[in-house]
Write a protein that holds these residues in place. Sequence first.
Motif, PDB file in Angstrom:
ATOM      1  N   ILE A 278       0.780  -1.051   0.006  1.00 55.48           N
ATOM      2  CA  ILE A 278       0.085  -0.066   0.032  1.00 55.48           C
ATOM      3  C   ILE A 278       0.705   1.199  -0.251  1.00 55.48           C
ATOM      4  CG2 ILE A 278      -1.683   1.198   1.205  1.00 55.48           C
ATOM      5  CD1 ILE A 278      -2.743  -1.295  -0.029  1.00 55.48           C
ATOM      6  N   HIS A 280       3.811   1.746  -1.264  1.00 58.10           N
ATOM      7  CA  HIS A 280       4.238   1.947  -2.748  1.00 58.10           C
ATOM      8  C   HIS A 280       3.161   2.447  -3.461  1.00 58.10           C
ATOM      9  CE1 HIS A 280       8.027  -1.312  -2.225  1.00 58.10           C
ATOM     10  NE2 HIS A 280       8.077  -0.155  -1.384  1.00 58.10           N
ATOM     11  N   ARG A 281       2.225   2.034  -3.442  1.00 63.18           N
ATOM     12  CA  ARG A 281       1.062   2.527  -4.301  1.00 63.18           C
ATOM     13  C   ARG A 281       0.788   4.187  -4.066  1.00 63.18           C
ATOM     14  NH1 ARG A 281      -3.451  -2.121  -4.759  1.00 63.18           N
ATOM     15  NH2 ARG A 281      -4.268  -0.768  -6.091  1.00 63.18           N
ATOM     16  N   ASP A 284       3.640   6.266  -5.426  1.00 58.44           N
ATOM     17  CA  ASP A 284       3.371   6.505  -6.780  1.00 58.44           C
ATOM     18  C   ASP A 284       2.239   7.433  -6.977  1.00 58.44           C
ATOM     19  OD1 ASP A 284       5.308   4.413  -7.393  1.00 58.44           O
ATOM     20  OD2 ASP A 284       4.113   2.996  -7.902  1.00 58.44           O
ATOM     21  N   HIS A 327      -4.824   7.845 -12.762  1.00 62.07           N
ATOM     22  CA  HIS A 327      -4.015   6.846 -12.013  1.00 62.07           C
ATOM     23  C   HIS A 327      -4.592   6.981 -10.559  1.00 62.07           C
ATOM     24  CE1 HIS A 327      -0.623   5.423  -9.357  1.00 62.07           C
ATOM     25  NE2 HIS A 327      -0.968   4.241 -10.310  1.00 62.07           N
ATOM     26  N   GLU A 331      -6.868   4.144  -8.312  1.00 60.15           N
ATOM     27  CA  GLU A 331      -5.953   3.488  -7.153  1.00 60.15           C
ATOM     28  C   GLU A 331      -6.869   4.308  -5.987  1.00 60.15           C
ATOM     29  OE1 GLU A 331      -3.915   1.449  -7.308  1.00 60.15           O
ATOM     30  OE2 GLU A 331      -1.722   2.180  -7.285  1.00 60.15           O
ATOM     31  N   LEU A 335      -8.346   0.934  -3.613  1.00 62.21           N
ATOM     32  CA  LEU A 335      -7.674   1.092  -2.187  1.00 62.21           C
ATOM     33  C   LEU A 335      -8.843   1.213  -1.119  1.00 62.21           C
ATOM     34  CD1 LEU A 335      -4.176   2.795  -2.537  1.00 62.21           C
ATOM     35  CD2 LEU A 335      -4.481   0.341  -2.116  1.00 62.21           C
TER      36      LEU A 335
END
Length: 377
Positions: A278, A280-281, A284, A327, A331, A335
């Motif tokens: 999570i 890392h996302r 990003d 993006h 996400e 999430l």
Amino acid sequence: MTSSHRDAQVPWPRSEPSALTPGSEQAEIRETIRGVLGRYSTIEQVRSAADSTPGYSVDLWKRLVTDMSVTALAVPEESGGLGYGMVELGIILEECGRALAVEPVYQHAAVGVRAVMEAGNSDVFEELLDGTTVAAVSALTAESDDLDAHRIGDGWVLSGQARFVVGGGGADLIVVSARCPEGAALFAVSATSASAVRDRRVVDSTRRQADISFDGAAATLLVPTARAAEAIARIQDVSTLALACENTGIADALLQMTLDHVKARHQFGRPIGSFQAIKHRLADMLIELERARSAARYAAAVYDEDPEEARLAIAVAGAVCSDAAVHAAHEAVQLHGGVGFTWEHSAHSYFRRVLGNEALQGDSRSHRARIADLLAV
């Protein structure tokens, strides 16, 4: 192609435009508009206003015009404005995207005012600046505007249809392109002269569009055929830049919304935000947000110095900011887990706005194609 010849052809922007670094005045603008929208443009208020007539909150629009001067902010002082630029208006647009505001800041304050400014002098310009007349601008393409213009005495009349007009159902003045004997020209026509106005069914219910038909409607010539192509290009540049700023705000809101959720949502006795995957996302998402904010602000700063020189920077901002918003929307929905996939969740309203913005000015692929054209590669 030699290096000198290439440099002469490529629209390289300035490396360090003077307005690139935010100052205290810009910070105050952001703080003030965020406070206003935070109080009067919650997601519940947005959805309610979008379903009303004229498709936005009239009270909030008056507040934005009176307290924030959104219509006059980026207009030169000699034209009756405040003399700021797209950097400051971009902050307003970013915060409107962050709050998903439905008021006509994009279609009127950014694009509509710019379109009428192309005329030089206009009898309706003062009414546009004080917000009493709300303008909507068609896409100004052959696909959107199927209109013919005919001269009658000293004036003009329009017949045909303008399609996909953002905010057209709630506007007072419509700016369109129409075919003349000499070629395409830009016209302004009163919404009351329309023979029919049909709301389109669009993916983004918070930004309504309409098809507007005219049958011999009296129109005002804004830009003649000799200058129309250049004027349309400048208007479309402003539209792309405005949506880039808005997409930046959307990405910001979605990141914050998702961050709050993963801090509060627990699994296995821990916040899910503590899981490495999570993190890392989210990282990003943050990187793309910062890239988008930098690209949009840079394009706005270059535009304020020289609009013709800013086309490459605007195309880059269009691509980068679109990617960041798309993006972030994907996400955010994922999430948030099961609740994120429900239509009732606010993430879906943002997701729909992102898709709607792509339809208005193109996705990142189309902006990259524009970049390639500008660089002649």
